[in-house]
Design a protein around this motif. Sequence first.
Motif, mmCIF file in Angstrom:
data_model
loop_
_atom_site.group_PDB
_atom_site.id
_atom_site.type_symbol
_atom_site.label_atom_id
_atom_site.label_comp_id
_atom_site.label_asym_id
_atom_site.label_seq_id
_atom_site.Cartn_x
_atom_site.Cartn_y
_atom_site.Cartn_z
ATOM 1 N N SER A 105 1.377 -3.469 -0.749
ATOM 2 C CA SER A 105 1.606 -4.256 0.474
ATOM 3 C C SER A 105 0.787 -3.732 1.645
ATOM 4 O O SER A 105 0.564 -4.455 2.619
ATOM 5 N N GLU A 106 0.320 -2.487 1.546
ATOM 6 C CA GLU A 106 -0.436 -1.877 2.641
ATOM 7 C C GLU A 106 -1.946 -1.903 2.426
ATOM 8 O O GLU A 106 -2.690 -1.372 3.243
ATOM 9 N N THR A 143 9.020 0.313 -6.841
ATOM 10 C CA THR A 143 9.063 0.083 -5.399
ATOM 11 C C THR A 143 7.900 0.797 -4.715
ATOM 12 O O THR A 143 7.246 0.236 -3.831
ATOM 13 N N ASP A 152 5.032 -0.984 -2.518
ATOM 14 C CA ASP A 152 4.801 -0.570 -1.127
ATOM 15 C C ASP A 152 3.325 -0.247 -0.900
ATOM 16 O O ASP A 152 2.746 -0.635 0.116
#
Length: 158
Positions: A89-90, A82, A86
């Motif tokens: 995704s940034e 995860t 994350d």
Amino acid sequence: MTEDESKEGTFLVTAADDETAVLKDVEDGQVHTLASNPGVERYDAVEGVVSPDPPMNVTWQLVEVNSRRSLSIDQSSESPTTMARDVASEQPVGELTRRERAGIGEIHVVTVPEETTEQAVSDVLDDEEGLLSRAARLGVNRVEIRSSPGVVVVRYMP
């Protein structure tokens, strides 16, 4: 060269057979061809001292071994964590983020176009020497590659 030109460091064994071995310094990339194989195997990480072999100083001897460990690369069927998803995704496509692992090692998160994820994983796996040199520098034994569409994660672990 003199005995004073011995070199202490961490070396990746890039080639080895019954008679000889080739060590690459993982810090500066210098290659040392050993006159004889002291029992190392390809893709071992060796922390120790090499010294030039007289009289011509063309080959080297591994004169001291402080530690030796086998290194491996695995492609995991597990998805990135995860945290890695994350991070991905940034960041924009084509970016690399390095994070320290809890404990020892690093995690590299790379974002790639979704349609080229498999090729990106293949390209990463093709760089065995680069992956293992970094693993040796970090003091870890294992490199694990995980991926999901658009994300490739390289985990350097004990």
